[in-house]
Design an enzyme around this catalytic site. Structure first.
Site, PDB file in Angstrom:
ATOM      1  N   ARG A  21     -28.950   7.500  -3.856  1.00  0.00           N
ATOM      2  CA  ARG A  21     -30.304   7.424  -4.400  1.00  0.00           C
ATOM      3  C   ARG A  21     -31.174   6.624  -3.447  1.00  0.00           C
ATOM      4  O   ARG A  21     -30.845   5.484  -3.125  1.00  0.00           O
ATOM      5  CB  ARG A  21     -30.249   6.745  -5.763  1.00  0.00           C
ATOM      6  CG  ARG A  21     -31.271   7.278  -6.732  1.00  0.00           C
ATOM      7  CD  ARG A  21     -31.140   6.624  -8.066  1.00  0.00           C
ATOM      8  NE  ARG A  21     -30.228   7.332  -8.955  1.00  0.00           N
ATOM      9  CZ  ARG A  21     -30.009   6.945 -10.208  1.00  0.00           C
ATOM     10  NH1 ARG A  21     -30.595   5.880 -10.696  1.00  0.00           N
ATOM     11  NH2 ARG A  21     -29.170   7.619 -10.970  1.00  0.00           N
ATOM     12  N   SER A 112     -32.348  10.516 -11.728  1.00  0.00           N
ATOM     13  CA  SER A 112     -32.297  10.216 -13.156  1.00  0.00           C
ATOM     14  C   SER A 112     -33.656   9.813 -13.723  1.00  0.00           C
ATOM     15  O   SER A 112     -34.611  10.569 -13.655  1.00  0.00           O
ATOM     16  CB  SER A 112     -31.233   9.154 -13.404  1.00  0.00           C
ATOM     17  OG  SER A 112     -30.997   9.027 -14.793  1.00  0.00           O
ATOM     18  N   HIS A 113     -33.742   8.581 -14.216  1.00  0.00           N
ATOM     19  CA  HIS A 113     -34.943   8.124 -14.913  1.00  0.00           C
ATOM     20  C   HIS A 113     -35.934   7.432 -13.978  1.00  0.00           C
ATOM     21  O   HIS A 113     -36.947   6.921 -14.421  1.00  0.00           O
ATOM     22  CB  HIS A 113     -34.521   7.165 -16.018  1.00  0.00           C
ATOM     23  CG  HIS A 113     -33.575   6.124 -15.509  1.00  0.00           C
ATOM     24  ND1 HIS A 113     -32.259   6.412 -15.219  1.00  0.00           N
ATOM     25  CD2 HIS A 113     -33.759   4.839 -15.169  1.00  0.00           C
ATOM     26  CE1 HIS A 113     -31.673   5.336 -14.744  1.00  0.00           C
ATOM     27  NE2 HIS A 113     -32.570   4.358 -14.701  1.00  0.00           N
ATOM     28  N   LYS A 125     -26.109  13.832  -6.098  1.00  0.00           N
ATOM     29  CA  LYS A 125     -24.762  13.433  -6.482  1.00  0.00           C
ATOM     30  C   LYS A 125     -23.861  14.645  -6.564  1.00  0.00           C
ATOM     31  O   LYS A 125     -24.317  15.769  -6.791  1.00  0.00           O
ATOM     32  CB  LYS A 125     -24.753  12.632  -7.776  1.00  0.00           C
ATOM     33  CG  LYS A 125     -25.167  13.402  -8.990  1.00  0.00           C
ATOM     34  CD  LYS A 125     -24.981  12.531 -10.232  1.00  0.00           C
ATOM     35  CE  LYS A 125     -25.365  13.314 -11.473  1.00  0.00           C
ATOM     36  NZ  LYS A 125     -24.954  12.654 -12.700  1.00  0.00           N
ATOM     37  N   ASP A 276     -34.470  11.850 -20.480  1.00  0.00           N
ATOM     38  CA  ASP A 276     -34.916  11.283 -19.206  1.00  0.00           C
ATOM     39  C   ASP A 276     -35.107  12.355 -18.131  1.00  0.00           C
ATOM     40  O   ASP A 276     -35.061  13.550 -18.416  1.00  0.00           O
ATOM     41  CB  ASP A 276     -33.936  10.207 -18.733  1.00  0.00           C
ATOM     42  CG  ASP A 276     -32.632  10.802 -18.234  1.00  0.00           C
ATOM     43  OD1 ASP A 276     -32.258  11.896 -18.704  1.00  0.00           O
ATOM     44  OD2 ASP A 276     -31.991  10.189 -17.359  1.00  0.00           O
ATOM     45  N   ASP A 278     -33.369  13.733 -15.736  1.00  0.00           N
ATOM     46  CA  ASP A 278     -32.393  14.810 -15.532  1.00  0.00           C
ATOM     47  C   ASP A 278     -31.694  15.230 -16.829  1.00  0.00           C
ATOM     48  O   ASP A 278     -30.720  15.980 -16.789  1.00  0.00           O
ATOM     49  CB  ASP A 278     -31.363  14.390 -14.477  1.00  0.00           C
ATOM     50  CG  ASP A 278     -30.567  13.169 -14.891  1.00  0.00           C
ATOM     51  OD1 ASP A 278     -31.104  12.339 -15.657  1.00  0.00           O
ATOM     52  OD2 ASP A 278     -29.405  13.039 -14.476  1.00  0.00           O
ATOM     53  N   ASP A 280     -29.875  13.632 -19.167  1.00  0.00           N
ATOM     54  CA  ASP A 280     -28.600  13.146 -19.695  1.00  0.00           C
ATOM     55  C   ASP A 280     -28.765  11.979 -20.677  1.00  0.00           C
ATOM     56  O   ASP A 280     -27.862  11.693 -21.449  1.00  0.00           O
ATOM     57  CB  ASP A 280     -27.604  12.802 -18.578  1.00  0.00           C
ATOM     58  CG  ASP A 280     -28.139  11.790 -17.580  1.00  0.00           C
ATOM     59  OD1 ASP A 280     -29.298  11.345 -17.731  1.00  0.00           O
ATOM     60  OD2 ASP A 280     -27.392  11.453 -16.642  1.00  0.00           O
ATOM     61  N   ARG A 281     -29.918  11.326 -20.658  1.00  0.00           N
ATOM     62  CA  ARG A 281     -30.116  10.216 -21.600  1.00  0.00           C
ATOM     63  C   ARG A 281     -30.877  10.677 -22.832  1.00  0.00           C
ATOM     64  O   ARG A 281     -31.548  11.712 -22.806  1.00  0.00           O
ATOM     65  CB  ARG A 281     -30.909   9.092 -20.938  1.00  0.00           C
ATOM     66  CG  ARG A 281     -30.172   8.458 -19.783  1.00  0.00           C
ATOM     67  CD  ARG A 281     -30.936   7.265 -19.243  1.00  0.00           C
ATOM     68  NE  ARG A 281     -30.154   6.653 -18.168  1.00  0.00           N
ATOM     69  CZ  ARG A 281     -30.281   5.397 -17.784  1.00  0.00           C
ATOM     70  NH1 ARG A 281     -31.165   4.610 -18.363  1.00  0.00           N
ATOM     71  NH2 ARG A 281     -29.538   4.919 -16.804  1.00  0.00           N
ATOM     72  N   THR A 343     -19.101   0.116 -16.865  1.00  0.00           N
ATOM     73  CA  THR A 343     -20.365   0.852 -16.867  1.00  0.00           C
ATOM     74  C   THR A 343     -20.283   2.060 -15.941  1.00  0.00           C
ATOM     75  O   THR A 343     -19.779   1.958 -14.835  1.00  0.00           O
ATOM     76  CB  THR A 343     -21.484  -0.097 -16.400  1.00  0.00           C
ATOM     77  OG1 THR A 343     -21.603  -1.135 -17.367  1.00  0.00           O
ATOM     78  CG2 THR A 343     -22.808   0.626 -16.267  1.00  0.00           C
ATOM     79  N   GLU A 362     -22.923   4.935 -23.856  1.00  0.00           N
ATOM     80  CA  GLU A 362     -23.330   3.725 -23.153  1.00  0.00           C
ATOM     81  C   GLU A 362     -24.602   3.190 -23.789  1.00  0.00           C
ATOM     82  O   GLU A 362     -25.438   3.962 -24.279  1.00  0.00           O
ATOM     83  CB  GLU A 362     -23.621   4.034 -21.689  1.00  0.00           C
ATOM     84  CG  GLU A 362     -22.412   4.455 -20.889  1.00  0.00           C
ATOM     85  CD  GLU A 362     -22.701   4.394 -19.398  1.00  0.00           C
ATOM     86  OE1 GLU A 362     -22.358   3.379 -18.787  1.00  0.00           O
ATOM     87  OE2 GLU A 362     -23.285   5.346 -18.863  1.00  0.00           O
ATOM     88  N   GLU A 363     -24.770   1.881 -23.707  1.00  0.00           N
ATOM     89  CA  GLU A 363     -25.956   1.255 -24.283  1.00  0.00           C
ATOM     90  C   GLU A 363     -27.240   1.717 -23.597  1.00  0.00           C
ATOM     91  O   GLU A 363     -28.325   1.556 -24.130  1.00  0.00           O
ATOM     92  CB  GLU A 363     -25.850  -0.272 -24.208  1.00  0.00           C
ATOM     93  CG  GLU A 363     -25.543  -0.860 -22.838  1.00  0.00           C
ATOM     94  CD  GLU A 363     -26.606  -0.691 -21.798  1.00  0.00           C
ATOM     95  OE1 GLU A 363     -27.775  -0.824 -22.158  1.00  0.00           O
ATOM     96  OE2 GLU A 363     -26.256  -0.441 -20.631  1.00  0.00           O
ATOM     97  N   SER A 364     -27.101   2.262 -22.391  1.00  0.00           N
ATOM     98  CA  SER A 364     -28.263   2.687 -21.615  1.00  0.00           C
ATOM     99  C   SER A 364     -28.721   4.087 -22.024  1.00  0.00           C
ATOM    100  O   SER A 364     -29.160   4.856 -21.185  1.00  0.00           O
ATOM    101  CB  SER A 364     -27.913   2.646 -20.134  1.00  0.00           C
ATOM    102  OG  SER A 364     -26.740   3.412 -19.901  1.00  0.00           O
ATOM    103  N   LYS A 375     -23.053  12.639 -19.778  1.00  0.00           N
ATOM    104  CA  LYS A 375     -23.774  12.334 -21.005  1.00  0.00           C
ATOM    105  C   LYS A 375     -24.825  13.427 -21.188  1.00  0.00           C
ATOM    106  O   LYS A 375     -25.238  14.076 -20.231  1.00  0.00           O
ATOM    107  CB  LYS A 375     -24.378  10.947 -20.937  1.00  0.00           C
ATOM    108  CG  LYS A 375     -25.262  10.685 -19.736  1.00  0.00           C
ATOM    109  CD  LYS A 375     -25.488   9.188 -19.577  1.00  0.00           C
ATOM    110  CE  LYS A 375     -26.255   8.890 -18.294  1.00  0.00           C
ATOM    111  NZ  LYS A 375     -25.917   7.598 -17.730  1.00  0.00           N
ATOM    112  N   ARG A 495     -28.716  -7.743 -15.555  1.00  0.00           N
ATOM    113  CA  ARG A 495     -28.784  -7.257 -16.923  1.00  0.00           C
ATOM    114  C   ARG A 495     -28.041  -8.235 -17.831  1.00  0.00           C
ATOM    115  O   ARG A 495     -26.901  -8.603 -17.549  1.00  0.00           O
ATOM    116  CB  ARG A 495     -28.146  -5.877 -17.049  1.00  0.00           C
ATOM    117  CG  ARG A 495     -28.753  -4.819 -16.131  1.00  0.00           C
ATOM    118  CD  ARG A 495     -28.498  -3.430 -16.687  1.00  0.00           C
ATOM    119  NE  ARG A 495     -28.727  -2.370 -15.728  1.00  0.00           N
ATOM    120  CZ  ARG A 495     -29.920  -1.914 -15.338  1.00  0.00           C
ATOM    121  NH1 ARG A 495     -31.025  -2.473 -15.804  1.00  0.00           N
ATOM    122  NH2 ARG A 495     -30.025  -0.925 -14.474  1.00  0.00           N
TER     123      ARG A 495
END
Ligand code: G1P
Ligand code: ZN
Length: 542
Positions: A21, A112-113, A125, A276, A278, A280-281, A343, A362-364, A375, A495
């Protein structure tokens, strides 16, 4: 017709948890993307004539890299490339196409986001044949190859028309432009009770879905509006834009605040969701009720049997370490195995492949199951819709019912962004040194039971991942976790994950900030956040 282009190893950073990235400008350097793609092709397992899946979240530079990758696949002996129309494939949809079409792997182009555009981020990826992110052994090998690479292979061929379905031949390579939505929508219909959801919608159930001008727009419009019958306009920001309309396509309270405003207004629809960059979230918010991703995992796990795809029950539940322990309580009640992994989604791959876990999170804001190996934002939305349709209750009622049964894990994540790397490293180093002296320490009503630096042994392949973050556990089930982000592009991000457990019969109906106040103070006392960083408040709270 293969052309060998000499190149030089680059001193690129080690690919993080999600591939490579970087800023678009970095990827635009001659040979940069090509070096990475060639390094992938040089090291990954594949038979001659294999199929490669190719697609991205539509951000700026997507089409350029897709054309580069197609020519390179032709020169590297692939037999077929499956590419989403317009260069579009959400991450979970790509995972599904890889699995369904027996591909040897896929290149997913996304950051991603993170924001998109000429001055923003891009990413590549590689996912392996099971549809999941390349495991550490593979990413290490790719990285090692980027350090020694001295040539990349391509062919001279015109750009493929990405906007028309059909097959183009480049030498021995067949490039098929596929409908990015079709296979995915079919998979979702096989898992969820679409007619129950349709009936619920017809009886007046309403929704707002914010696609954040990113990849899920076409998927959400087809599934939610066309197939499930939600009103036109239910999907907002449904057209993927190269710069995501100038926003961060990150579905949280900060970047999806318009959706929050909608859901907390007097005339809010019944259900709100977002995804998000892509796809996945996910973000789940009911009328006047936000569901934390950790709670969403637990609530989905507790109710998954109401969806046809999970009617037989779950094999196990897995969560990343910083994700709250809400899911553990469900696993305990259902007598299911429960796994705590480092993670990163890749750690769920072996558990899913070997049938040890069915649902992961995941919490994210990442939730998913064994239907793909990523995800999956829309999957989580559809499972919620299926559960709400069958139970006929509101999101808020479902949450209250859940907490009354399992207790409540009040939860928040505090991010301190763009810290000077040496300051963040010093904080973590000192924290790790202090671990053995922490147990027994008291902060107000909180007493530390134990503290450690999390390490994980994969139960399937026995590999060990250590140094995955510091866990401070308090008596009674509350917790603070500290770790440095592996995906940031600027300095270091600290975090801090705060979790307070209230058991059944406890204070289940309070506001999160007041319930976490003691823990926040304890976290600063334990890690010296202000002392090390000079910061008195986090940049982002999610
Ligand atoms: C973040 C999230 C993590 C997720 C990853 C990739 O990683 O915290 O859960 O798997 O993005 O989407 P981090 O920046 O914390 O290393
Ligand atoms: Zn993502």
């Amino acid at each position: 017709m293969t052309r060998i282009v000499p190149s030089q190893p680059y001193s690129g950073q080690k690919p993080g948890t999600s591939g490579l990235r970087k800023k678009v400008k970095v990827f635009q350097q001659p040979g940069y993307a090509e070096n990475f793609i060639q390094s992938v092709f040089d090291v990954v397992e594949r038979a001659p004539g294999s199929t490669l899946v190719l697609g991205g979240d539509g951000r700026y530079h997507n089409r350029t890299v897709i054309q580069q990758a197609i020519r390179m696949a032709a020169a590297n002996g692939y037999g077929k490339v499956l590419v989403g129309k317009g260069g579009i494939l959400s991450t979970p949809a790509a995972s599904n196409v890889i699995r369904k079409h027996g591909a040897s792997g896929g290149l997913i182009l996304s950051a991603s986001h993170n924001p998109g555009g000429p001055d923003e981020d891009f990413g590549i990826k590689y996912n392996i044949a099971n549809g999941g992110p390349a495991p550490e052994g593979v990413t290490e090998a790719i990285h090692a190859r980027t350090q020694t690479i001295d040539r990349w292979l391509t062919v001279d061929a015109p750009d493929v028309d990405l906007d028309t379905l059909g097959t183009t031949q480049i030498g021995a390579l067949a490039v098929e432009v596929i409908d990015p939505v079709a296979d995915y929508a079919q998979l979702m219909e096989s898992l969820f009770d679409f007619s129950a959801i349709r009936a619920h919608v017809q009886s007046g159930f309403s929704m707002a879905f914010d696609a954040m001008s990113a990849v899920t727009g076409p998927y959400a419009i087809e599934i939610l509006e066309n197939r499930l019958g939600f009103a036109r306009g239910t999907v907002r920001n449904g057209i993927p834009l190269e710069d995501f309309g100038g926003h961060h396509p990150d579905p949280n309270m900060v970047h999806a605040h318009e959706l929050f405003e909608t859901m907390f207004a007097p005339d809010a629809p019944d259900f709100g969701a977002a995804s998000d960059g892509d796809g996945d979230r996910n973000l789940i918010v009911g009328r006047g009720r936000f569901i934390t991703p950790s709670d969403s995992l637990a609530m989905l796990a507790a109710n998954a049997h109401l969806a046809p795809g999970y009617a037989g029950g779950l094999k196990g539940i897995a969560r990343s370490m910083p994700t709250s322990a809400a899911a553990d309580r469900v696993a305990e009640a259902l007598d299911l195995p429960c796994f705590e992994t480092p993670t990163g989604w890749k750690f769920f791959g072996n558990l899913l492949d070997s049938g040890m876990a069915t649902i992961c999170g995941e919490e994210s804001a990442g939730t998913g199951s064994d239907h793909v190996r990523e995800k999956d934002g829309l999957w989580a939305v559809l499972l919620w819709l299926n559960i709400l349709a069958v139970r006929g209750i509101s999101v808020d009622a479902l949450a209250r019912d859940h907490w009354a049964r399992f207790g409540r894990n009040y939860y928040a994540r505090h991010d301190y962004e763009a810290l000077p790397t040496e300051k963040a490293d010093a904080l973590m180093a000192q924290l790790k040194e202090s671990l053995s002296s922490l147990s027994g320490k008291v902060f107000g009503t909180l007493e530390i039971a134990e503290a450690d630096n999390f390490s994980y042994r994969d139960p399937v392949d026995g590999s060990t991942s250590s140094n995955q973050g510091v866990r401070v556990m308090f008596r009674g089930g509350s917790r603070v976790v500290f770790r440095l982000s592996g995906t940031g592009t600027e300095g270091a991000t600290l975090r801090v994950y705060l979790e307070r457990y209230e058991p059944v019969g406890g204070d289940l109906d309070r506001e999160t900030p007041e319930m976490l106040a003691d823990l926040i103070a304890a976290a600063d006392a334990i890690a010296g956040i202000t002392h090390h960083t000079g910061r008195t408040a986090p940049d982002v709270v999610t």
